[in-house]
Design a protein around this motif. Sequence first.
Motif, PDB file in Angstrom:
ATOM      1  N   GLN A 122      -2.233  49.720  -2.631  1.00 43.73           N
ATOM      2  CA  GLN A 122      -2.690  48.545  -3.371  1.00 43.73           C
ATOM      3  C   GLN A 122      -2.648  48.763  -4.884  1.00 43.73           C
ATOM      4  OE1 GLN A 122      -6.637  47.654  -1.944  1.00 43.73           O
ATOM      5  NE2 GLN A 122      -5.967  47.334   0.178  1.00 43.73           N
ATOM      6  N   GLY A 123      -2.465  50.022  -5.302  1.00 40.92           N
ATOM      7  CA  GLY A 123      -2.401  50.323  -6.727  1.00 40.92           C
ATOM      8  C   GLY A 123      -3.608  51.025  -7.292  1.00 40.92           C
ATOM      9  N   TRP A 124      -4.590  51.374  -6.426  1.00 40.88           N
ATOM     10  CA  TRP A 124      -5.768  52.074  -6.903  1.00 40.88           C
ATOM     11  C   TRP A 124      -5.469  53.560  -7.134  1.00 40.88           C
ATOM     12  CZ3 TRP A 124      -9.937  49.289  -8.180  1.00 40.88           C
ATOM     13  CH2 TRP A 124     -10.135  48.047  -7.572  1.00 40.88           C
ATOM     14  N   THR A 125      -6.151  54.152  -8.087  1.00 40.02           N
ATOM     15  CA  THR A 125      -6.109  55.594  -8.278  1.00 40.02           C
ATOM     16  C   THR A 125      -7.280  56.190  -7.508  1.00 40.02           C
ATOM     17  OG1 THR A 125      -5.110  55.409 -10.469  1.00 40.02           O
ATOM     18  CG2 THR A 125      -6.235  57.476  -9.950  1.00 40.02           C
ATOM     19  N   VAL A 126      -6.969  56.949  -6.474  1.00 37.26           N
ATOM     20  CA  VAL A 126      -8.013  57.506  -5.599  1.00 37.26           C
ATOM     21  C   VAL A 126      -7.922  59.024  -5.632  1.00 37.26           C
ATOM     22  CG1 VAL A 126      -9.015  57.491  -3.288  1.00 37.26           C
ATOM     23  CG2 VAL A 126      -7.724  55.494  -4.092  1.00 37.26           C
ATOM     24  N   PRO A 127      -8.976  59.715  -6.063  1.00 37.23           N
ATOM     25  CA  PRO A 127      -8.935  61.185  -6.032  1.00 37.23           C
ATOM     26  C   PRO A 127      -8.765  61.684  -4.598  1.00 37.23           C
ATOM     27  CG  PRO A 127     -10.862  60.381  -7.241  1.00 37.23           C
ATOM     28  CD  PRO A 127     -10.263  59.203  -6.549  1.00 37.23           C
ATOM     29  N   GLU A 128      -8.146  62.846  -4.456  1.00 33.35           N
ATOM     30  CA  GLU A 128      -8.034  63.440  -3.128  1.00 33.35           C
ATOM     31  C   GLU A 128      -9.427  63.763  -2.616  1.00 33.35           C
ATOM     32  OE1 GLU A 128      -6.244  67.372  -0.842  1.00 33.35           O
ATOM     33  OE2 GLU A 128      -5.698  66.986  -2.934  1.00 33.35           O
ATOM     34  N   THR A 129      -9.794  63.213  -1.480  1.00 25.09           N
ATOM     35  CA  THR A 129     -11.126  63.424  -0.937  1.00 25.09           C
ATOM     36  C   THR A 129     -11.092  64.346   0.267  1.00 25.09           C
ATOM     37  OG1 THR A 129     -13.080  62.352   0.039  1.00 25.09           O
ATOM     38  CG2 THR A 129     -10.945  61.277   0.409  1.00 25.09           C
ATOM     39  N   GLN A 130     -12.047  65.251   0.311  1.00 27.96           N
ATOM     40  CA  GLN A 130     -12.203  66.145   1.450  1.00 27.96           C
ATOM     41  C   GLN A 130     -13.517  65.867   2.177  1.00 27.96           C
ATOM     42  OE1 GLN A 130      -9.953  68.482   2.591  1.00 27.96           O
ATOM     43  NE2 GLN A 130      -8.536  67.651   1.084  1.00 27.96           N
ATOM     44  N   ALA A 131     -14.107  64.707   1.875  1.00 27.90           N
ATOM     45  CA  ALA A 131     -15.381  64.336   2.493  1.00 27.90           C
ATOM     46  C   ALA A 131     -15.174  63.117   3.384  1.00 27.90           C
ATOM     47  CB  ALA A 131     -16.417  64.062   1.400  1.00 27.90           C
ATOM     48  N   ASN A 132     -16.268  62.481   3.799  1.00 29.35           N
ATOM     49  CA  ASN A 132     -16.145  61.293   4.646  1.00 29.35           C
ATOM     50  C   ASN A 132     -16.365  60.014   3.837  1.00 29.35           C
ATOM     51  OD1 ASN A 132     -18.941  61.634   4.286  1.00 29.35           O
ATOM     52  ND2 ASN A 132     -19.425  60.722   6.282  1.00 29.35           N
ATOM     53  N   PHE A 133     -15.896  60.021   2.604  1.00 31.67           N
ATOM     54  CA  PHE A 133     -16.010  58.863   1.734  1.00 31.67           C
ATOM     55  C   PHE A 133     -14.894  58.904   0.696  1.00 31.67           C
ATOM     56  CE2 PHE A 133     -18.858  62.241   0.290  1.00 31.67           C
ATOM     57  CZ  PHE A 133     -18.412  62.467  -1.004  1.00 31.67           C
ATOM     58  N   VAL A 134     -14.703  57.772   0.029  1.00 33.98           N
ATOM     59  CA  VAL A 134     -13.721  57.681  -1.055  1.00 33.98           C
ATOM     60  C   VAL A 134     -14.433  57.217  -2.314  1.00 33.98           C
ATOM     61  CG1 VAL A 134     -11.777  57.224   0.480  1.00 33.98           C
ATOM     62  CG2 VAL A 134     -13.088  55.302  -0.440  1.00 33.98           C
ATOM     63  N   TRP A 135     -13.814  57.517  -3.455  1.00 36.60           N
ATOM     64  CA  TRP A 135     -14.390  57.206  -4.771  1.00 36.60           C
ATOM     65  C   TRP A 135     -13.394  56.375  -5.576  1.00 36.60           C
ATOM     66  CZ3 TRP A 135     -18.576  57.061  -7.732  1.00 36.60           C
ATOM     67  CH2 TRP A 135     -18.471  57.177  -9.118  1.00 36.60           C
ATOM     68  N   LEU A 136     -13.893  55.274  -6.114  1.00 38.76           N
ATOM     69  CA  LEU A 136     -13.079  54.437  -6.992  1.00 38.76           C
ATOM     70  C   LEU A 136     -13.774  54.324  -8.339  1.00 38.76           C
ATOM     71  CD1 LEU A 136     -12.054  51.408  -4.709  1.00 38.76           C
ATOM     72  CD2 LEU A 136     -10.682  53.418  -5.284  1.00 38.76           C
ATOM     73  N   ARG A 137     -13.090  54.742  -9.403  1.00 35.50           N
ATOM     74  CA  ARG A 137     -13.632  54.547 -10.747  1.00 35.50           C
ATOM     75  C   ARG A 137     -13.358  53.106 -11.170  1.00 35.50           C
ATOM     76  NH1 ARG A 137     -16.383  57.741 -13.622  1.00 35.50           N
ATOM     77  NH2 ARG A 137     -16.380  59.985 -13.224  1.00 35.50           N
ATOM     78  N   LEU A 138     -14.424  52.372 -11.448  1.00 36.13           N
ATOM     79  CA  LEU A 138     -14.294  50.956 -11.768  1.00 36.13           C
ATOM     80  C   LEU A 138     -14.919  50.580 -13.097  1.00 36.13           C
ATOM     81  CD1 LEU A 138     -15.070  49.693  -8.186  1.00 36.13           C
ATOM     82  CD2 LEU A 138     -13.036  49.042  -9.458  1.00 36.13           C
ATOM     83  N   GLY A 139     -15.644  51.498 -13.728  1.00 34.44           N
ATOM     84  CA  GLY A 139     -16.245  51.189 -15.022  1.00 34.44           C
ATOM     85  C   GLY A 139     -17.145  49.962 -14.939  1.00 34.44           C
ATOM     86  N   VAL A 166     -11.170  43.382   0.761  1.00 37.76           N
ATOM     87  CA  VAL A 166     -11.862  43.065  -0.481  1.00 37.76           C
ATOM     88  C   VAL A 166     -11.216  43.810  -1.651  1.00 37.76           C
ATOM     89  CG1 VAL A 166     -14.059  43.190  -1.717  1.00 37.76           C
ATOM     90  CG2 VAL A 166     -14.035  42.601   0.709  1.00 37.76           C
ATOM     91  N   ALA A 167     -10.908  45.098  -1.432  1.00 41.36           N
ATOM     92  CA  ALA A 167     -10.289  45.902  -2.487  1.00 41.36           C
ATOM     93  C   ALA A 167      -8.942  45.319  -2.908  1.00 41.36           C
ATOM     94  CB  ALA A 167     -10.124  47.342  -2.014  1.00 41.36           C
ATOM     95  N   GLU A 168      -8.162  44.864  -1.941  1.00 43.99           N
ATOM     96  CA  GLU A 168      -6.856  44.296  -2.255  1.00 43.99           C
ATOM     97  C   GLU A 168      -6.995  43.025  -3.085  1.00 43.99           C
ATOM     98  OE1 GLU A 168      -2.698  43.418   0.110  1.00 43.99           O
ATOM     99  OE2 GLU A 168      -4.592  43.066   1.168  1.00 43.99           O
ATOM    100  N   ALA A 169      -7.906  42.152  -2.676  1.00 45.38           N
ATOM    101  CA  ALA A 169      -8.101  40.910  -3.422  1.00 45.38           C
ATOM    102  C   ALA A 169      -8.654  41.181  -4.820  1.00 45.38           C
ATOM    103  CB  ALA A 169      -9.051  39.991  -2.648  1.00 45.38           C
ATOM    104  N   PHE A 170      -9.574  42.131  -4.921  1.00 41.21           N
ATOM    105  CA  PHE A 170     -10.177  42.466  -6.212  1.00 41.21           C
ATOM    106  C   PHE A 170      -9.136  43.069  -7.152  1.00 41.21           C
ATOM    107  CE2 PHE A 170     -13.002  44.463  -9.256  1.00 41.21           C
ATOM    108  CZ  PHE A 170     -14.127  43.651  -9.267  1.00 41.21           C
ATOM    109  N   ARG A 171      -8.265  43.884  -6.595  1.00 44.67           N
ATOM    110  CA  ARG A 171      -7.227  44.530  -7.403  1.00 44.67           C
ATOM    111  C   ARG A 171      -6.282  43.489  -8.029  1.00 44.67           C
ATOM    112  NH1 ARG A 171      -6.238  49.164 -10.183  1.00 44.67           N
ATOM    113  NH2 ARG A 171      -3.999  49.280 -10.592  1.00 44.67           N
ATOM    114  N   ARG A 172      -5.981  42.473  -7.278  1.00 43.37           N
ATOM    115  CA  ARG A 172      -5.072  41.432  -7.797  1.00 43.37           C
ATOM    116  C   ARG A 172      -5.674  40.691  -8.978  1.00 43.37           C
ATOM    117  NH1 ARG A 172      -3.936  40.245  -2.141  1.00 43.37           N
ATOM    118  NH2 ARG A 172      -5.416  38.511  -2.269  1.00 43.37           N
ATOM    119  N   GLU A 173      -7.016  40.666  -9.023  1.00 43.54           N
ATOM    120  CA  GLU A 173      -7.683  39.922 -10.096  1.00 43.54           C
ATOM    121  C   GLU A 173      -7.932  40.741 -11.350  1.00 43.54           C
ATOM    122  OE1 GLU A 173     -11.217  38.365  -8.393  1.00 43.54           O
ATOM    123  OE2 GLU A 173     -10.179  37.150  -6.879  1.00 43.54           O
ATOM    124  N   LEU A 174      -7.748  42.066 -11.272  1.00 42.50           N
ATOM    125  CA  LEU A 174      -7.987  42.923 -12.436  1.00 42.50           C
ATOM    126  C   LEU A 174      -6.912  42.735 -13.506  1.00 42.50           C
ATOM    127  CD1 LEU A 174      -9.177  46.280 -10.813  1.00 42.50           C
ATOM    128  CD2 LEU A 174     -10.555  44.593 -12.014  1.00 42.50           C
TER     129      LEU A 174
END
Length: 362
Positions: free
Chosen positions: A296-313, A354-362
Amino acid sequence: MSETSPKLRAELERIPTYKPGKPGKPAAAGGPVAYKLSSNENPYPPLPGVLESVSAAACDFNRYPDMACTGLMNELSDRFGVPLSDLATGTGSVGVAQQLIQATSGPGDEVIYAWRSFEAYPIITQISGASSVQVPLTAGDVHDLDAMADAITDRTRLVFVCNPNNPTGTAVRRAELERFLDRVPADVLVVLDEAYREFIRDPEVPDGVELYRKRANVCVLRTFSKAYGLAGLRVGFAIAHEPVAAALRKTAVPFGVSQLAQEAAIASLRAEDELLGRVGSLVCERTRVVDALRAQGWTVPETQANFVWLRLGESTVPFAQACEEHGVVIRPFPGEGVRVTVGEAEANDIFLKVAEAFRREL
């Protein structure tokens, strides 16, 4: 009645309140189902044998639990190949972390940790009267171990290394961690907080227990809250050399780990084959979520846990609100980003839409 209140410690005014993940809500009439992806919980029910063990233990909860956690300690000793003298239990790994600070640090002392990292670190440090030294993560949201080593002074008593890091999911690898440990003075305790150890798939991320065996100033924290799915029972443990483990046993709240929690943890350890299968499924789902977000175009750090992190400011809170409006509750850190637990496939699908729709609006 006098209007004068009892005197409390002035430091309490500066201590932030721990913010748990927002709970999910029952679906409103005609509204979306609310999935909770805010607390890194395991979406699966208890492992086989756990409910039976807890039910049996419940018959005796008019009695105090075994304060020494004898059965669980023996099970952990066998499982990890460590002596009983090098083990200590507590109310989740955060409870053990607080005991570690109580045992090592007080007014005038310093505790070092990365930031952003686990939200409890500054709280439990301030409660002890010690000072926090927060070292910013790198641009890739990973621990800056060189900077953390540079921050050590003669006032440093303890260093937390959250590996994988909460909330970014990033992990430090063996070579850099060992190089860091080589720089840490022998009288400074390094706590490897491995609450998400079971989800690691990068072979270069070391098992902290291996490092503990070679270094007297390394302590490893583990928990039954995440992969084992016992978040509601509050049981964690530390593996550390005898002087540190003994100090942990001294600072533990008496009878803090309930008998129900002890029995559930023992049964969970004995169901490890089933556990590994569930963790494997969650890791596959994690890969699917990360790949979809990156597509979708997000920058996602490589995660080794059971969650993901998105920097959104500044978009953090609006994004979290959009997710909740569509039926998934995530964990926002206002002004920084969101942490999203990998949960049920249905919940992950909603989040991705939701992430896909939100990304299109950024």
